[in-house]
Design an enzyme around this catalytic site. Structure first.
Site, PDB file in Angstrom:
ATOM      1  N   ASP A 149       0.840  -1.194   0.000  1.00 55.30           N
ATOM      2  CA  ASP A 149       0.000   0.000   0.000  1.00 55.30           C
ATOM      3  C   ASP A 149       0.884   1.256   0.000  1.00 55.30           C
ATOM      4  OD1 ASP A 149      -1.813   2.085   0.531  1.00 55.30           O
ATOM      5  OD2 ASP A 149      -3.141   0.769   1.682  1.00 55.30           O
ATOM      6  N   THR A 177      -8.520  -2.312  -2.215  1.00 61.70           N
ATOM      7  CA  THR A 177      -8.276  -0.900  -2.516  1.00 61.70           C
ATOM      8  C   THR A 177      -9.581  -0.205  -2.888  1.00 61.70           C
ATOM      9  OG1 THR A 177      -8.007  -1.157  -4.908  1.00 61.70           O
ATOM     10  CG2 THR A 177      -6.079  -1.604  -3.543  1.00 61.70           C
ATOM     11  N   ARG A 209     -13.409  -3.506  -5.399  1.00 65.07           N
ATOM     12  CA  ARG A 209     -14.318  -2.828  -6.313  1.00 65.07           C
ATOM     13  C   ARG A 209     -14.130  -3.414  -7.705  1.00 65.07           C
ATOM     14  NH1 ARG A 209     -17.090  -1.408  -2.860  1.00 65.07           N
ATOM     15  NH2 ARG A 209     -17.953   0.636  -2.371  1.00 65.07           N
ATOM     16  N   ASP A 233     -16.114 -11.240  -6.016  1.00 65.92           N
ATOM     17  CA  ASP A 233     -17.286 -10.725  -5.303  1.00 65.92           C
ATOM     18  C   ASP A 233     -17.746  -9.398  -5.903  1.00 65.92           C
ATOM     19  OD1 ASP A 233     -19.194 -10.692  -3.023  1.00 65.92           O
ATOM     20  OD2 ASP A 233     -18.033  -8.942  -2.400  1.00 65.92           O
ATOM     21  N   GLU A 238     -20.717  -3.762 -12.922  1.00 64.57           N
ATOM     22  CA  GLU A 238     -21.717  -4.209 -11.967  1.00 64.57           C
ATOM     23  C   GLU A 238     -22.903  -3.221 -11.960  1.00 64.57           C
ATOM     24  OE1 GLU A 238     -21.593  -4.393  -7.178  1.00 64.57           O
ATOM     25  OE2 GLU A 238     -19.915  -5.409  -8.162  1.00 64.57           O
ATOM     26  N   HIS A 255     -21.284  -9.186  -4.584  1.00 65.37           N
ATOM     27  CA  HIS A 255     -20.854  -7.986  -3.847  1.00 65.37           C
ATOM     28  C   HIS A 255     -21.396  -8.015  -2.415  1.00 65.37           C
ATOM     29  CE1 HIS A 255     -19.735  -3.462  -4.390  1.00 65.37           C
ATOM     30  NE2 HIS A 255     -19.462  -3.878  -3.167  1.00 65.37           N
ATOM     31  N   GLY A 258     -18.788  -7.889   2.460  1.00 68.99           N
ATOM     32  CA  GLY A 258     -18.898  -7.077   3.666  1.00 68.99           C
ATOM     33  C   GLY A 258     -20.263  -7.110   4.326  1.00 68.99           C
ATOM     34  N   TYR A 259     -21.122  -8.032   3.908  1.00 70.39           N
ATOM     35  CA  TYR A 259     -22.482  -8.053   4.432  1.00 70.39           C
ATOM     36  C   TYR A 259     -22.595  -8.903   5.692  1.00 70.39           C
ATOM     37  CZ  TYR A 259     -24.807  -5.711   0.518  1.00 70.39           C
ATOM     38  OH  TYR A 259     -25.232  -4.780  -0.393  1.00 70.39           O
TER      39      TYR A 259
END
Length: 375
Positions: A149, A177, A209, A233, A238, A255, A258-259
């Site tokens: 990073d 990122t 993303r 994911d 999208e 996607h 993170g759910y």
């Protein structure tokens, strides 16, 4: 009175806002409603882009926009700043949830491919809130991690980035990122044909993303036998995901890395708190939700770690439903992709799931993953 327009799928958003606000929920599938003209604040998710094209006429009373997401590439923050609109995001809200997704996906992959994870290295591209949590959980389950990073290296004296060569020499790459097309460190198509040239990878994972990874370059390299597997994911274009990429994926999800209930609670609270501060409102009293889930199936029902993990995490259930969309509804995949994201029941994070001691004896790695033992 403050008029607040909010995406109806922002988890329990009404409980995080004071009763003094006039809250109106809207369905994002229908776009922004006409009531935006009266709004003082707007709360959105990633499915609603905000820019000069989507919001050409800034309502005169609008001074605050918040997104219940870590990513912000769907919002032109400079455009909002030029119109004196305060913009807030929920950075870090889903970090733990994404880390659990990555660990689960890797464990399923390693068992299927008969790979000892202690013998492979993972290059973590992007080491913010999410990448840091991913590195932490992967170290706990025995993987060697390489953290890359450069932007963080410049702004954080306590962090030293690996070199690009060190990152690209790893067996696995996992992306965390933001999506930036401009600036000193653009990430659009960061992993492209040039970086893939002359290299081999066991696995590429993108849960950051869509567009950070060049999917065409991925597929070309897979055809050459230089990438064995991909886990996707997040997708280019999208929600109209590429059918070729979906077909090539070892694991594909809509996607949702993170759910979780906890991540969604964080997202709603983060942006609600920013709104309250912006308008100098009084914070409501919120009851803490520390739900304890007792997993009551018998341990002898599970002969492998994978068979247990797919009971504890809905990752394969998501894949099954996305596969059904891709296979049977290819022309409606965008609409159904978003519907699946919005309406699929949220999971509990691992700390909320309590297992008997027998499970931890049978699969010691469960402790490192963060599951709780029934006392």
């Amino acid at each position: 009175m403050i008029n607040v327009l909010a995406d109806q799928y922002l988890y329990n958003i009404q409980s995080y806002l004071p009763e003094s606000v006039n809250l109106q929920l809207f369905d994002p599938a229908q776009g922004l409603p006409s009531e935006v003209e009266q709004a003082h604040a707007m709360l959105i998710r990633t499915v609603i882009p905000i820019n000069k094209q989507t919001l050409p006429n800034i309502p005169k009373n609008l001074t605050f926009i918040g997104t219940g997401s870590s990513g912000t590439d769907h919002v032109d923050s400079q455009y909002l700043g030029n119109h004196n609109i305060h913009f807030a995001d929920a950075a870090g809200c889903n970090a733990r949830s994404v880390a659990e997704y990555i660990a689960t996906a890797l464990l399923l992959w390693s068992e299927k491919r008969n790979k000892d994870l202690s013998t492979v290295s993972v290059g973590i591209i992007g080491v913010g809130h999410v990448g840091t949590k991913v590195a932490d959980i992967l170290k706990k389950v025995g993987l060697q991690t390489v953290t890359y990073d450069p932007p963080r290296d410049q702004r954080d004296s306590g962090f030293t980035t690996a070199s690009l060569e060190e990152a690209l020499s790893c067996d696995i790459l996992s992306f965390h990122t933001p999506l930036n097309k401009k600036g000193k460190y653009p990430t659009y198509h960061w992993l492209d044909q040039r970086k893939l040239e002359g290299r081999t990878f066991d696995l590429i994972i993108n849960s950051a993303r869509g567009g950070v990874v060049d999917e065409r370059a991925l597929l070309n390299t897979m055809k050459q036998g230089k990438i064995r597997d991909i886990i996707i994911d997040v997708w280019e274009n999208e929600p109209d995901i590429h059918l070729d990429t979906a077909g090539a994926a070892f694991l594909k999800t809509p996607h949702i890395a993170g759910y979780s209930i906890q991540a969604k609670e964080n997202a709603s609270k983060f942006i609600a708190d920013d709104l309250i501060d912006h308008f100098d409102l009084e914070r409501p009293q919120i009851e803490t939700n520390d739900q304890k889930i007792i997993f009551d199936k018998r341990p002898d029902e599970f002969t492998s770690l994978s068979s247990l993990l797919i009971e504890l995490h809905p990752i394969k259930n998501y894949e099954q439903q996305l596969t059904e969309i891709v296979k049977n509804h290819p022309h409606k995949r965008g609409e159904m992709f978003n519907k699946l994201r919005a309406e699929f029941p949220l999971r509990q994070q691992f700390a909320q799931i309590h297992l008997t001691k027998t499970y931890f004896k049978q699969f010691p790695i469960l402790k490192e993953l963060g599951f709780s033992e029934i006392s």
